[in-house]
Enzyme design. Sequence first.
Site, PDB file in Angstrom:
ATOM      1  N   LYS A 200       0.800  -1.227   0.000  1.00  0.00           N
ATOM      2  CA  LYS A 200       0.000   0.000   0.000  1.00  0.00           C
ATOM      3  C   LYS A 200       0.827   1.268   0.000  1.00  0.00           C
ATOM      4  O   LYS A 200       1.775   1.398   0.797  1.00  0.00           O
ATOM      5  CB  LYS A 200      -0.877   0.017   1.250  1.00  0.00           C
ATOM      6  CG  LYS A 200      -1.980  -0.980   1.234  1.00  0.00           C
ATOM      7  CD  LYS A 200      -2.838  -0.719   2.434  1.00  0.00           C
ATOM      8  CE  LYS A 200      -3.942  -1.724   2.583  1.00  0.00           C
ATOM      9  NZ  LYS A 200      -4.458  -1.672   3.950  1.00  0.00           N
ATOM     10  N   GLY A 383       7.259  -1.932  11.964  1.00  0.00           N
ATOM     11  CA  GLY A 383       6.477  -0.717  12.190  1.00  0.00           C
ATOM     12  C   GLY A 383       7.311   0.383  12.818  1.00  0.00           C
ATOM     13  O   GLY A 383       7.223   1.555  12.438  1.00  0.00           O
TER      14      GLY A 383
HETATM   15  P1  AMP Z   1       3.754  -4.375   3.119  1.00  0.00           P
HETATM   16  O1  AMP Z   1       3.327  -5.070   4.376  1.00  0.00           O
HETATM   17  O2  AMP Z   1       2.982  -3.153   2.803  1.00  0.00           O
HETATM   18  O3  AMP Z   1       5.260  -4.160   3.051  1.00  0.00           O
HETATM   19  O4  AMP Z   1       3.367  -5.359   1.938  1.00  0.00           O
HETATM   20  C1  AMP Z   1       3.901  -6.629   1.796  1.00  0.00           C
HETATM   21  C2  AMP Z   1       2.981  -7.427   0.915  1.00  0.00           C
HETATM   22  O5  AMP Z   1       2.813  -6.761  -0.310  1.00  0.00           O
HETATM   23  C3  AMP Z   1       3.522  -8.785   0.601  1.00  0.00           C
HETATM   24  O6  AMP Z   1       2.711  -9.759   1.203  1.00  0.00           O
HETATM   25  C4  AMP Z   1       3.445  -8.872  -0.920  1.00  0.00           C
HETATM   26  O7  AMP Z   1       2.936 -10.092  -1.401  1.00  0.00           O
HETATM   27  C5  AMP Z   1       2.507  -7.739  -1.257  1.00  0.00           C
HETATM   28  N1  AMP Z   1       2.731  -7.266  -2.617  1.00  0.00           N
HETATM   29  C6  AMP Z   1       3.883  -6.831  -3.151  1.00  0.00           C
HETATM   30  N2  AMP Z   1       3.726  -6.558  -4.453  1.00  0.00           N
HETATM   31  C7  AMP Z   1       2.431  -6.829  -4.757  1.00  0.00           C
HETATM   32  C8  AMP Z   1       1.662  -6.752  -5.958  1.00  0.00           C
HETATM   33  N3  AMP Z   1       2.210  -6.355  -7.098  1.00  0.00           N
HETATM   34  N4  AMP Z   1       0.354  -7.084  -5.897  1.00  0.00           N
HETATM   35  C9  AMP Z   1      -0.195  -7.507  -4.739  1.00  0.00           C
HETATM   36  N5  AMP Z   1       0.476  -7.606  -3.584  1.00  0.00           N
HETATM   37  C10 AMP Z   1       1.782  -7.267  -3.590  1.00  0.00           C
END
Ligand code: AMP
Length: 403
Positions: A200, A383
């Site tokens: 996100k 975090g």
């Molecule tokens: P975060 O916790 O925001 O660092 O997000 C990590 C998650 O983002 C991981 O579980 C990834 O699988 C997911 N992620 C990364 N790239 C993508 C993508 N292109 N589409 C969907 N999910 C993604």
Amino acid sequence: MKKLNIRDLDLKGKRVLVRVDFNVPQDKKTGAIKDDARIAGALPTIRHIIDCGGRAVLMSHLGRPDGQPNPQFTLKPVAERLSQLLGKPVAFAPDCVGDAVKAMALGLKDGEALLLENLRFHAEEEKNEPGFAGQLAELGELYVNDAFGTAHRAHASTEGVTRHFKRNAAGFLMEKEIDYLSRVLESPAKPFVAILGGAKVSDKIAVIENLIPKADAILIGGAMAYTFLLAQGKPVGASLVEQDKLDLARSLLAKSATIRFLLPVDHVAAEKKEGEPDKKGKPTFSFVNARQVTDIPAGLAGVDIGPRTIVEYARAVAGARTVVWNGPMGIFETPEYARGTFEVAKAVAASGATSIVGGGDSASAVQQSGVADRISHISTGGGASLEFLEGKALPGVAALTDS
Ligand code: AMP
């Protein structure tokens, strides 16, 4: 940022109340500790207390017992593992406050250690309830915080308790986290490259804003890249996008005009297949028939950065002297979509830059790609490290005495 350190304290004969992060991953069925890195991370501080003839009173949370005693989240197995790692017995208290626990703490001899039961068996911990913090404080004559992973939370054991001590010191692990992360914000060796990925944009907005004036380049990957690409009017097909963040993405793109702000130039894209809903009734997806594309066609979702992007990002990282990385470049949990994340991990390791990796996913990616030993610092707090990079004061760090 310099904080009072445990090595500045006279520990001999003193009860030292230490907030550690023993929130270890456990096997859901057996309760077995799956990875004891967090216990090992606290060893230098604990050994130092023991070697100096201090008396270590250790406290931590484990999991989310929601303010109730729950045997599933007992720290007892952690006391056993700690005892093995230290090579000496570690006493275990059946609670973290109360008369019996206080008697155990007062009964410690020089060089001995006691681990308290899970702090979150009491709702007062997360509420930072002053009476509870006072009870914890009675267990020690000195206070040390070595739990960076919970420093972004003002809890009784990280913040409330510090009000009862004249001076509050950082343990060795906390010191290392603060040293690396504050150097990034205060005086990064240039060129300074930040790599941000993950699901996100909304989670990383404040970090991007704080780093734009400091970084020479920001490289964006993961699903959040598609919100930026859509904001630029590029096709993103069925990729994960935060529609309500498009204006914000445009404003970040405008603000970043003074630096290199790189977005993927090609992608691995796949068909999104709806699966059976999970136990909670939430829809599930899988991705099939992946291919490399420059523009993402309708019906396909971006799941990883493409090969040209990998080359471009690796080149940007190769010239850097400071690199900060948080968030995977794609759905790296699926091996076919992990290449971008793993190649970025290798590029960071090969750069020779001071490299700081934060967040559980990026930390796991550097481990899996076998380059963890060539990363300068892998943060223990996902975090907490993000909030630090946002420029926020972390309550558990702010409460430590400046030196
Ligand atoms: P975060 O916790 O925001 O660092 O997000 C990590 C998650 O983002 C991981 O579980 C990834 O699988 C997911 N992620 C990364 N790239 C993508 C993508 N292109 N589409 C969907 N999910 C993604």
